[in-house]
Design a protein around this motif. Structure first.
Motif, PDB file in Angstrom:
ATOM      1  N   UNK A  92      -3.677 -61.302 -18.592  1.00  0.00           N
ATOM      2  CA  UNK A  92      -4.001 -60.200 -19.506  1.00  0.00           C
ATOM      3  C   UNK A  92      -2.921 -59.134 -19.532  1.00  0.00           C
ATOM      4  N   UNK A  93      -2.425 -58.763 -18.339  1.00  0.00           N
ATOM      5  CA  UNK A  93      -1.414 -57.688 -18.337  1.00  0.00           C
ATOM      6  C   UNK A  93      -0.070 -58.195 -18.866  1.00  0.00           C
ATOM      7  N   UNK A 147      -3.840 -54.747  -6.340  1.00  0.00           N
ATOM      8  CA  UNK A 147      -2.930 -54.085  -7.287  1.00  0.00           C
ATOM      9  C   UNK A 147      -3.598 -52.803  -7.751  1.00  0.00           C
ATOM     10  N   UNK A 148      -2.851 -51.716  -7.719  1.00  0.00           N
ATOM     11  CA  UNK A 148      -3.393 -50.482  -8.287  1.00  0.00           C
ATOM     12  C   UNK A 148      -2.332 -49.819  -9.149  1.00  0.00           C
ATOM     13  N   UNK A 149      -2.755 -49.351 -10.291  1.00  0.00           N
ATOM     14  CA  UNK A 149      -1.825 -48.596 -11.111  1.00  0.00           C
ATOM     15  C   UNK A 149      -1.613 -49.240 -12.476  1.00  0.00           C
ATOM     16  N   UNK A 150      -0.621 -48.702 -13.184  1.00  0.00           N
ATOM     17  CA  UNK A 150       0.208 -47.549 -12.832  1.00  0.00           C
ATOM     18  C   UNK A 150      -0.616 -46.267 -12.880  1.00  0.00           C
ATOM     19  N   UNK A 193       5.830 -43.490 -12.718  1.00  0.00           N
ATOM     20  CA  UNK A 193       4.485 -43.950 -12.358  1.00  0.00           C
ATOM     21  C   UNK A 193       4.517 -44.665 -11.018  1.00  0.00           C
ATOM     22  N   UNK A 217      -8.433 -54.732  -7.727  1.00  0.00           N
ATOM     23  CA  UNK A 217      -7.709 -54.054  -8.817  1.00  0.00           C
ATOM     24  C   UNK A 217      -8.257 -52.629  -8.886  1.00  0.00           C
ATOM     25  N   UNK A 259     -11.027 -64.939 -12.829  1.00  0.00           N
ATOM     26  CA  UNK A 259     -10.863 -63.547 -13.268  1.00  0.00           C
ATOM     27  C   UNK A 259      -9.546 -62.952 -12.761  1.00  0.00           C
ATOM     28  N   UNK A 260      -9.141 -63.362 -11.566  1.00  0.00           N
ATOM     29  CA  UNK A 260      -7.852 -62.889 -11.047  1.00  0.00           C
ATOM     30  C   UNK A 260      -6.744 -63.422 -11.968  1.00  0.00           C
ATOM     31  N   UNK A 268      -7.105 -64.269 -15.080  1.00  0.00           N
ATOM     32  CA  UNK A 268      -7.230 -63.562 -16.369  1.00  0.00           C
ATOM     33  C   UNK A 268      -6.565 -62.197 -16.307  1.00  0.00           C
ATOM     34  N   UNK A 269      -6.693 -61.548 -15.163  1.00  0.00           N
ATOM     35  CA  UNK A 269      -6.090 -60.214 -15.025  1.00  0.00           C
ATOM     36  C   UNK A 269      -4.573 -60.306 -15.181  1.00  0.00           C
ATOM     37  N   UNK A 316      -0.414 -58.241 -22.555  1.00  0.00           N
ATOM     38  CA  UNK A 316      -0.373 -56.880 -23.101  1.00  0.00           C
ATOM     39  C   UNK A 316       1.045 -56.307 -23.119  1.00  0.00           C
ATOM     40  N   UNK A 317       1.995 -57.071 -22.565  1.00  0.00           N
ATOM     41  CA  UNK A 317       3.391 -56.627 -22.573  1.00  0.00           C
ATOM     42  C   UNK A 317       3.733 -55.686 -21.434  1.00  0.00           C
ATOM     43  N   UNK A 318       2.932 -55.723 -20.365  1.00  0.00           N
ATOM     44  CA  UNK A 318       3.181 -54.834 -19.238  1.00  0.00           C
ATOM     45  C   UNK A 318       4.432 -55.268 -18.485  1.00  0.00           C
TER      46      UNK A 318
END
Lengths: 166, 332
Positions: free
Chosen positions: A87-88, A162-165, A144, A70, A80-81, A83-84, A91-93
């Motif tokens: 988590x996003x 995964x990277x970003x936004x 983005x 990440x 943890x993967x 959870x990531x 968060x409504x991503x």
């Protein structure tokens, strides 16, 4: 099949006419390979985006490799993967109107797109399969960028990073 | 010296560790970088790690010490030099591990977490390593000395103590390891860390600075010893030429060999400190970043997130500059 094209059988062609024909055929085949690849990349991006937008964190976690990348962080633990992704989603991503900007095969320098560090370089060298590709998305609304590292063939896909936004 | 370490007698040689039981998701990562499912009969050596998933559990045996690794735990076999000897170190980066000693021999391995170092004269105790780098130790039988930030606390049976990252041990309290709910305790630590991420990253930075100091100190000494060794080896070669093999052998045994051991030990301590820093970076700061990223992904411009990133990147720069040169690809 596409990857085997152009392995030097041109030398066996007798006439210049045949040679020209072969070259044209090669160009056509290579172009179609490129478009097939782009179509694969596009469908892979759409699939991941759809899962994110539908809040399918469990499916995303199941598709993700461990260790996972990440941004510049190596996530070493499977929970943890998971959870990531959860988590996003929590968060409504959402990735609105994403289009594939480009898809590229890995090179020795690819790691720099995530972070120019020894850790990320080692991650790329040790944990990514050769068929992995870096897919760059652009979102319609903000412009983005998001990078995904995806590998695997049909029907099993693996998300490595995964990277970003950004 | 940085961190919390349970200090056991330290003359032991690194011993292979046998996997005697596994359940659920458990992965072994070898020093070569190779990873595979942990299986009964696996033999682990210095540098190897075991990671358990949400449903994972592993039991191991190291020379009569039973090591019971619970779910969500990262355990690594390390070694360092202590009092001139190679000392095995059992490292708990995250999660909980119960240690049970068949009998004490005076050569028990050290136990460490991201934040502390322990000396063990106990036969049964549990170490809990939290998401924020905190450590909780509960002794069921025997005695354990818990050291952190230059202070130590002696724990007897049915006693426990908590050590915050970068802090000395707190007050000891009465407890039995079975009474501790690791998940609940760890959730509390995680929530507190996320409630004040700036303080958390500063605390990590403080501990990281300690590891960096250790690496630098040991490396400076190592360089001096390397130079000294090179000079002595040249003297030895000259001596063999001028005074013969017997004199040379005597000089090698009395002067050069001890110097070689000391140089190797210093190299080991450089690596130990660098790997301890990597553990802190991977299992405390890296996880903090991940949780913060997920939490703020839809409002990345938030001032508290931006401030967190600034502090985090500062810490990362120090790590990159001072620790990474002592790591190798397979460590990652």
């Amino acid at each position: 099949m596409c990857t085997r094209v152009g392995k030097g059988y041109i030398v066996r062609v007798g006439s210049s006419r045949k040679l020209a024909g072969t070259v044209v055929a090669l160009v056509v085949i290579l172009s179609s390979c490129a478009s097939i690849q782009r179509s694969w990349d596009q469908s892979n991006v759409e699939m991941v985006v759809q899962l994110v937008n539908d809040g399918q964190a469990q499916k995303l976690a199941a598709m993700s490799a461990t260790p996972f990348l990440v941004d510049g962080e190596i996530v070493a633990l499977k929970p943890d993967v998971a959870s990531f992704w959860s988590g996003i989603v929590k968060a409504g991503f959402r990735v609105e109107g994403a289009t594939l900007a480009q898809g590229v095969a890995l090179t020795d320098e690819s790691y720099k797109q995530f972070a120019d560090t020894m850790e990320v370089k080692s991650f790329f060298a040790q944990y990514l399969k050769k068929d992995a590709r870096i897919l760059e998305l652009r979102t319609a609304t903000s412009g983005d960028r998001i990078l995904l590292i995806l590998g695997g063939g049909w029907p099993t896909k693996t998300i490595y990073g995964f990277k970003g936004p950004f | 010296m940085t961190g919390l370490i349970l200090v056991l007698a330290a003359a032991a040689q690194a011993a292979p560790t046998d996997v005697t039981y596994t359940e659920g998701d458990a992965t072994t990562r070898y020093t070569s970088g190779k990873q595979q499912d942990t299986e009964v009969g696996d033999l682990l050596n210095t540098g190897d790690s075991v990671k358990t998933g949400d449903d994972g559990q592993v039991e191991m045996n190291q020379k009569g010490v039973t090591i019971k690794v619970s779910h969500g735990t990262v355990f690594t076999l390390m070694e360092r030099e202590l009092s001139g000897q190679k000392a095995p170190v059992l490292s708990v980066a995250l999660g909980s591990i119960k240690f049970r000693y068949g009998k004490l021999t005076g050569q028990e391995p050290l136990v460490r977490t991201n934040g502390a170092t322990l000396g063990v004269r106990g036969t049964e105790f549990t170490v809990f390593a939290g998401a924020d780098g905190s450590t909780l130790i509960a002794v069921d039988a025997g005695q354990v000395t818990v050291q952190a930030e230059g202070k130590s606390v002696e724990l007897a049976s049915a006693e426990g103590v908590e050590v915050g990252l970068g802090k000395p041990p707190g007050d000891k309290f009465v407890v039995h390891s079975d009474q501790i709910d690791y998940s609940k305790w760890n959730d509390g630590k995680l929530n507190a860390m996320l409630a004040d991420p700036i303080a958390a990253v500063q605390s990590i930075q403080g501990t990281m600075a300690g590891y960096i100091k250790d690496v630098n100190d040991y490396f400076t000494l190592l360089q001096q010893y390397r130079e000294k060794l090179a000079a002595e080896q040249a003297t030895l070669a000259q001596m063999r030429k001028e005074k013969g093999a017997a004199e040379g052998d005597k000089y090698a045994e009395e002067v050069v060999s001890p110097l070689v051991s000391q140089t190797i030990n210093l190299g080991m301590n450089v690596r130990f400190s660098a790997l301890a820093a990597l553990s802190l970076r991977r299992y405390v700061s890296g996880r903090l970043y991940l949780f913060m990223k997920a939490r703020y992904i839809t409002h990345r411009e938030s001032s508290s997130y931006v401030e967190f990133l600034t502090q985090f990147n500062d810490m990362l720069s120090s790590f990159e500059e001072s620790i990474v040169p002592f790591l190798v690809k397979a460590d990652i």
